[in-house]
Design a protein around this motif. Structure first.
Motif, PDB file in Angstrom:
ATOM      1  N   PHE A 169      28.389   0.691 -13.666  1.00 25.05           N
ATOM      2  CA  PHE A 169      28.798  -0.351 -12.733  1.00 25.05           C
ATOM      3  C   PHE A 169      27.574  -0.657 -11.830  1.00 25.05           C
ATOM      4  O   PHE A 169      26.620   0.132 -11.605  1.00 25.05           O
ATOM      5  N   GLU A 170      27.285  -2.141 -11.790  1.00 25.82           N
ATOM      6  CA  GLU A 170      26.230  -2.772 -11.146  1.00 25.82           C
ATOM      7  C   GLU A 170      24.957  -1.982 -11.932  1.00 25.82           C
ATOM      8  O   GLU A 170      23.942  -1.667 -11.133  1.00 25.82           O
ATOM      9  N   ARG A 171      24.853  -1.984 -13.164  1.00 23.66           N
ATOM     10  CA  ARG A 171      23.545  -1.579 -13.667  1.00 23.66           C
ATOM     11  C   ARG A 171      23.627  -2.524 -15.174  1.00 23.66           C
ATOM     12  O   ARG A 171      24.457  -2.711 -15.568  1.00 23.66           O
ATOM     13  N   GLU A 172      22.231  -2.963 -15.546  1.00 25.81           N
ATOM     14  CA  GLU A 172      22.344  -3.987 -16.396  1.00 25.81           C
ATOM     15  C   GLU A 172      22.695  -3.057 -17.843  1.00 25.81           C
ATOM     16  O   GLU A 172      22.143  -1.969 -17.972  1.00 25.81           O
ATOM     17  N   HIS A 173      23.343  -3.577 -18.678  1.00 28.92           N
ATOM     18  CA  HIS A 173      23.659  -3.014 -19.903  1.00 28.92           C
ATOM     19  C   HIS A 173      22.428  -2.506 -20.858  1.00 28.92           C
ATOM     20  O   HIS A 173      21.305  -3.314 -20.776  1.00 28.92           O
ATOM     21  N   HIS A 174      22.295  -1.554 -21.447  1.00 28.03           N
ATOM     22  CA  HIS A 174      21.619  -1.245 -22.440  1.00 28.03           C
ATOM     23  C   HIS A 174      21.921  -0.201 -23.445  1.00 28.03           C
ATOM     24  O   HIS A 174      23.241   0.373 -23.210  1.00 28.03           O
ATOM     25  N   ASP A 175      21.219  -0.136 -24.600  1.00 26.72           N
ATOM     26  CA  ASP A 175      21.384   0.714 -25.583  1.00 26.72           C
ATOM     27  C   ASP A 175      20.353   1.936 -25.754  1.00 26.72           C
ATOM     28  O   ASP A 175      19.417   2.030 -24.796  1.00 26.72           O
ATOM     29  N   HIS A 176      20.573   2.762 -26.483  1.00 30.61           N
ATOM     30  CA  HIS A 176      19.635   3.924 -26.736  1.00 30.61           C
ATOM     31  C   HIS A 176      19.002   4.183 -27.940  1.00 30.61           C
ATOM     32  O   HIS A 176      19.487   3.997 -28.764  1.00 30.61           O
ATOM     33  N   LEU A 177      17.810   4.349 -27.779  1.00 32.31           N
ATOM     34  CA  LEU A 177      16.563   4.914 -28.692  1.00 32.31           C
ATOM     35  C   LEU A 177      16.679   6.306 -28.582  1.00 32.31           C
ATOM     36  O   LEU A 177      15.897   7.013 -27.666  1.00 32.31           O
ATOM     37  N   VAL A 178      16.811   7.369 -29.761  1.00 23.12           N
ATOM     38  CA  VAL A 178      16.716   8.707 -29.480  1.00 23.12           C
ATOM     39  C   VAL A 178      15.869   9.176 -30.536  1.00 23.12           C
ATOM     40  O   VAL A 178      15.836   8.935 -31.734  1.00 23.12           O
TER      41      VAL A 178
END
Lengths: 162, 162
Positions: B100-109
């Motif tokens: 919520f109210e946060r820009e979308h992002h993906d992850h690098l692990v």
DNA sequence: ATATGTGCAAAAGATTTGCAAGATC
DNA sequence: GATCTTGCAAATCTTTTGCACATAT
């Protein structure tokens, strides 16, 4: 519904060789149960579960391989590059699919009917590598799944709302 | 280690309003347990599990919310757009993070040390939409995780091999 | 009042682990 | 012969479900 062409006999042998290489590197031993599981997995057309492998890992004498053995074997098959784990399919458990000698692809899943489409985008692959590099990472793998509604499901929705 | 700035009080209220909207639309009723879980989740800094929510869902009287209630509430929080499910973190269970109210992002692990980096690529997002359209899908979501080894882990590997 | 929500215990699944017997090096 | 493997059962873990009681509309 594009059926992934399966490995021919020579391909199966190359895959087993890849498995044996990993097994040897790790100081483990050759075992027929492990190869039974590998063959069952490699021969599988589409996506499959551990349960599926247990059932199909029968050999000529209809010997099954126990689930615990399959679980113990899977990490090796992944490491040898024979399989990939996939997260498609909603509730149900963990699925796998053959990766050996098959072009890489990701999945697009319909949240309405569960239909799965495979796709590949060299552009995305390229950006992924760039992203990794920009953070000082060397990529070893990725999982990428798109979710959406297919045409048929959108039509269905429209009807039921009418 | 970028700490995601958390929602301020007004943001929390907007999030609860979004939840109430979904609850109302579904003909469900207002409930304090549900909002306790929502608040615990929204206030959480990083990635969290169901267990984490159970522990942090205590209110002023230190009333905890049972795990079964958390499980029953999660689908609503996802649907209301308060949270997203993520598949980062190797073995461990299912994780969530605030959406919520946060820009979308993906992850690098990092497969070596487990470090997680967030990234965003508008180019990838765009190609995703194109891919979906080309198959007649309308996108509703996606999960995308890159795996690799970070600089530190590669150095470590070099040492130990030396 | 009536239908939904919650805590709790039990059930259900999936995966892991301990151990004795079997296979491989 | 020492060590790895496997089958099997039991143990774990996570998530779901059934029910009686509490709560909201």
């Amino acid at each position: 519904m594009k059926k992934p062409h399966s490995l021919d006999e020579a391909g199966l042998q190359r895959a087993l060789a890849a498995l044996r290489r990993v097994v040897r590197e790790k100081g483990l031993r050759a075992s027929s149960a492990r190869e039974r599981v590998a063959l069952a997995a490699l021969r599988y057309g589409g996506h499959f579960t551990v349960e599926d492998l247990v059932r199909r890992s029968k050999d000529e004498r209809l010997e099954e391989t126990h689930a615990s053995t399959v679980y113990r074997t899977l990490p090796l098959l992944l490491e040898a590059g024979l399989l990939e784990e996939i997260r498609v399919h909603r509730d149900e458990g963990t699925f796998y699919e053959r990766a050996f000698e098959r072009e890489h692809h990701d999945h697009l899943v319909c949240v309405g009917c569960g239909a799965v489409v495979e796709f590949h985008s060299e552009e995305i692959e390229e950006v992924q590598r760039e992203v990794a590099v920009s953070f000082g990472f060397v990529l070893t793998g990725h999982s990428h799944e798109l979710r959406g509604t297919c045409t048929a499901c959108r039509e269905r929705g429209r009807e039921s709302r009418a």
